[in-house]
Design an enzyme around this catalytic site. Structure first.
Site, PDB file in Angstrom:
ATOM      1  N   HIS A  27       0.846  -1.206   0.000  1.00  0.00           N
ATOM      2  CA  HIS A  27       0.000   0.000   0.000  1.00  0.00           C
ATOM      3  C   HIS A  27       0.873   1.244   0.000  1.00  0.00           C
ATOM      4  O   HIS A  27       1.442   1.627   1.030  1.00  0.00           O
ATOM      5  CB  HIS A  27      -0.943   0.033   1.203  1.00  0.00           C
ATOM      6  CG  HIS A  27      -1.941   1.150   1.123  1.00  0.00           C
ATOM      7  ND1 HIS A  27      -3.209   0.985   0.616  1.00  0.00           N
ATOM      8  CD2 HIS A  27      -1.847   2.465   1.438  1.00  0.00           C
ATOM      9  CE1 HIS A  27      -3.856   2.140   0.641  1.00  0.00           C
ATOM     10  NE2 HIS A  27      -3.036   3.063   1.149  1.00  0.00           N
ATOM     11  N   CYS A  28       0.996   1.843  -1.158  1.00  0.00           N
ATOM     12  CA  CYS A  28       1.723   3.105  -1.268  1.00  0.00           C
ATOM     13  C   CYS A  28       1.123   3.862  -2.454  1.00  0.00           C
ATOM     14  O   CYS A  28       0.307   3.317  -3.196  1.00  0.00           O
ATOM     15  CB  CYS A  28       3.212   2.859  -1.457  1.00  0.00           C
ATOM     16  SG  CYS A  28       3.584   1.733  -2.807  1.00  0.00           S
ATOM     17  N   HIS A  29       1.520   5.108  -2.585  1.00  0.00           N
ATOM     18  CA  HIS A  29       0.937   5.948  -3.640  1.00  0.00           C
ATOM     19  C   HIS A  29       2.037   6.668  -4.416  1.00  0.00           C
ATOM     20  O   HIS A  29       3.160   6.827  -3.919  1.00  0.00           O
ATOM     21  CB  HIS A  29       0.044   7.035  -3.036  1.00  0.00           C
ATOM     22  CG  HIS A  29      -0.984   6.558  -2.057  1.00  0.00           C
ATOM     23  ND1 HIS A  29      -2.145   5.940  -2.441  1.00  0.00           N
ATOM     24  CD2 HIS A  29      -1.025   6.621  -0.696  1.00  0.00           C
ATOM     25  CE1 HIS A  29      -2.878   5.655  -1.364  1.00  0.00           C
ATOM     26  NE2 HIS A  29      -2.205   6.043  -0.293  1.00  0.00           N
ATOM     27  N   TYR A  45      -8.067  17.225  -1.182  1.00  0.00           N
ATOM     28  CA  TYR A  45      -6.815  17.771  -0.642  1.00  0.00           C
ATOM     29  C   TYR A  45      -5.805  17.875  -1.779  1.00  0.00           C
ATOM     30  O   TYR A  45      -5.932  17.181  -2.799  1.00  0.00           O
ATOM     31  CB  TYR A  45      -6.258  16.883   0.487  1.00  0.00           C
ATOM     32  CG  TYR A  45      -5.845  15.493   0.031  1.00  0.00           C
ATOM     33  CD1 TYR A  45      -4.524  15.214  -0.357  1.00  0.00           C
ATOM     34  CD2 TYR A  45      -6.766  14.461  -0.024  1.00  0.00           C
ATOM     35  CE1 TYR A  45      -4.157  13.939  -0.783  1.00  0.00           C
ATOM     36  CE2 TYR A  45      -6.403  13.194  -0.445  1.00  0.00           C
ATOM     37  CZ  TYR A  45      -5.094  12.941  -0.822  1.00  0.00           C
ATOM     38  OH  TYR A  45      -4.725  11.695  -1.251  1.00  0.00           O
ATOM     39  N   THR A  73      -7.010   9.416  -3.962  1.00  0.00           N
ATOM     40  CA  THR A  73      -8.210  10.169  -4.348  1.00  0.00           C
ATOM     41  C   THR A  73      -7.874  11.526  -4.960  1.00  0.00           C
ATOM     42  O   THR A  73      -8.672  12.065  -5.710  1.00  0.00           O
ATOM     43  CB  THR A  73      -9.127  10.401  -3.129  1.00  0.00           C
ATOM     44  OG1 THR A  73      -8.361  11.048  -2.103  1.00  0.00           O
ATOM     45  CG2 THR A  73      -9.672   9.084  -2.613  1.00  0.00           C
ATOM     46  N   ARG A 120     -10.228   0.483  -6.499  1.00  0.00           N
ATOM     47  CA  ARG A 120     -10.465   0.867  -5.106  1.00  0.00           C
ATOM     48  C   ARG A 120     -11.814   1.566  -4.993  1.00  0.00           C
ATOM     49  O   ARG A 120     -12.124   2.450  -5.791  1.00  0.00           O
ATOM     50  CB  ARG A 120      -9.362   1.820  -4.658  1.00  0.00           C
ATOM     51  CG  ARG A 120      -9.328   2.076  -3.160  1.00  0.00           C
ATOM     52  CD  ARG A 120      -8.192   3.030  -2.844  1.00  0.00           C
ATOM     53  NE  ARG A 120      -7.847   3.070  -1.434  1.00  0.00           N
ATOM     54  CZ  ARG A 120      -7.285   4.128  -0.863  1.00  0.00           C
ATOM     55  NH1 ARG A 120      -7.003   5.201  -1.577  1.00  0.00           N
ATOM     56  NH2 ARG A 120      -6.989   4.106   0.426  1.00  0.00           N
ATOM     57  N   HIS A 177      -6.226  -0.716   5.972  1.00  0.00           N
ATOM     58  CA  HIS A 177      -5.937  -0.229   7.316  1.00  0.00           C
ATOM     59  C   HIS A 177      -6.891  -0.791   8.380  1.00  0.00           C
ATOM     60  O   HIS A 177      -7.399  -0.055   9.243  1.00  0.00           O
ATOM     61  CB  HIS A 177      -5.949   1.301   7.340  1.00  0.00           C
ATOM     62  CG  HIS A 177      -5.305   1.940   6.128  1.00  0.00           C
ATOM     63  ND1 HIS A 177      -4.259   1.350   5.448  1.00  0.00           N
ATOM     64  CD2 HIS A 177      -5.573   3.096   5.458  1.00  0.00           C
ATOM     65  CE1 HIS A 177      -3.914   2.130   4.422  1.00  0.00           C
ATOM     66  NE2 HIS A 177      -4.687   3.179   4.401  1.00  0.00           N
ATOM     67  N   ASP A 245       2.115   2.914   3.250  1.00  0.00           N
ATOM     68  CA  ASP A 245       1.219   4.058   2.999  1.00  0.00           C
ATOM     69  C   ASP A 245       1.999   5.327   2.632  1.00  0.00           C
ATOM     70  O   ASP A 245       1.452   6.430   2.695  1.00  0.00           O
ATOM     71  CB  ASP A 245       0.263   4.344   4.159  1.00  0.00           C
ATOM     72  CG  ASP A 245      -0.868   5.278   3.729  1.00  0.00           C
ATOM     73  OD1 ASP A 245      -1.243   5.272   2.542  1.00  0.00           O
ATOM     74  OD2 ASP A 245      -1.356   6.053   4.577  1.00  0.00           O
ATOM     75  N   ASN A 250      -2.444  13.400   4.226  1.00  0.00           N
ATOM     76  CA  ASN A 250      -3.396  13.868   5.255  1.00  0.00           C
ATOM     77  C   ASN A 250      -3.027  13.516   6.678  1.00  0.00           C
ATOM     78  O   ASN A 250      -3.898  13.494   7.548  1.00  0.00           O
ATOM     79  CB  ASN A 250      -4.814  13.346   4.961  1.00  0.00           C
ATOM     80  CG  ASN A 250      -5.269  13.718   3.575  1.00  0.00           C
ATOM     81  OD1 ASN A 250      -5.126  14.863   3.164  1.00  0.00           O
ATOM     82  ND2 ASN A 250      -5.761  12.757   2.805  1.00  0.00           N
TER      83      ASN A 250
END
Ligand code: 0GY
Length: 289
Positions: A27-29, A45, A73, A120, A177, A245, A250
């Protein structure tokens, strides 16, 4: 970037825990860079750019072998930054996209070819506008022929309302999570019991034991989260995933040190067998079968 947005840690520590060979960060972006991959107009955001080069640098620094990059997102259903990162990863990354129900089969095939293996669905109200469930059902139908799975992100109080919907989904489901428990309530709280029951009753449901930095109420050290993650790793050993993550969008309380997050792993998966399942065998089965 938003004025109160905290950028990722500039120089994380070297972890004390040595990750097993072949560890997957599930899980990473990647975010931006905005000049090349603009953020979505409807985003909630605006992050600090977190480009693929930085992600791959962190992967190598921490001793991670592979990444599963999850569409954030802030990029909406524009998956170009994700696709660009997957294309540059030499088969060492897989992706989770965000798509609309009217996406064409050719576009889905192109995402599949570059390494996307799922979509997702996000139910966290501060991150997305509400999407009707029938839209999600339509997307689930569209992706089924590809053998993809569905990643869902929600918060603990929403599980009761979502359970019937989750049971309706025909694919493997991966919950982000741990379904975001309120750790101040303890592992015996009905919300967490509901989550455990959901996993126990539905063998197609997996879970990421990620984000102690988001779930903690005590702060770095994250000990208050360990009982939750340990319980899930012990009970559902062959259906758990771990992820950094990064770049931690945020976060408000603190900027997590990614090396310290790696050092959490032996606290929640205390044996070599549990670590091998969590970090290597499970994600390989799901993403590189
Ligand atoms: C995460 C968590 C968050 C954000 C997103 O896609 C996203 O924007 O997932 C969050 O704010 O809790 O998993 O990155």
């Amino acid at each position: 970037m938003d004025p109160d947005y905290l950028p990722f840690h500039p120089n994380p520590k070297k972890p004390d825990f040595v990750l097993p060979a072949g560890t997957v960060d599930a899980h990473c972006h990647v975010f931006g860079p905005a000049a090349k991959f603009p953020y979505a107009p409807q985003r909630k955001y605006t992050p600090c750019d977190a480009p693929k080069e930085k992600l791959f640098e962190l992967r190598d620094y921490l001793g991670i072998a592979r990444n599963v990059i999850v569409q954030g997102t802030c990029h909406g259903a524009d998956n170009r930054a994700l696709v660009d990162a997957l294309g540059a990863a030499n088969d060492m990354a897989r992706g989770i996209a965000s798509v609309r129900p009217d996406i064409s089969d050719a576009e889905l095939d192109a995402l599949n070819a570059v390494g996307v293996r799922g979509v997702r669905f996000n139910f966290v109200k501060r991150l997305v506008d509400d999407t009707p469930k029938d839209v999600y059902i339509k997307i689930a139908e569209r992706i089924s022929r590809l053998g993809w799975h569905i990643v869902v992100y929600f918060e603990a109080p929403d599980l009761q309302e979502l359970t019937a919907f989750l049971r309706q989904l025909p694919t493997t489901i991966v919950i982000d999570h741990m379904g975001r428990p309120d750790v101040s309530k303890g592992i015996d709280h009905p919300d967490f019991e509901r989550f455990i029951r959901l996993m126990a009753d539905n063998p197609n449901i997996w879970c990421k034991v990620s984000c102690p930095e988001r779930l903690t109420v005590k702060g770095p050290g994250y000990e208050d989260v360990f009982p939750f993650s340990s319980r899930i790793v012990a009970q559902f050993t062959d259906r758990v995933l771990w992820g950094t993550d990064w770049p931690h969008p945020n976060m408000k309380s603190h900027v997590p040190d990614d090396g310290a997050l790696v050092d959490v792993i032996p606290k929640i998966a205390p044996t070599a067998a549990l670590q091998q399942a969590l970090l290597v065998d499970n994600p390989m089965r799901l993403y590189w079968p």
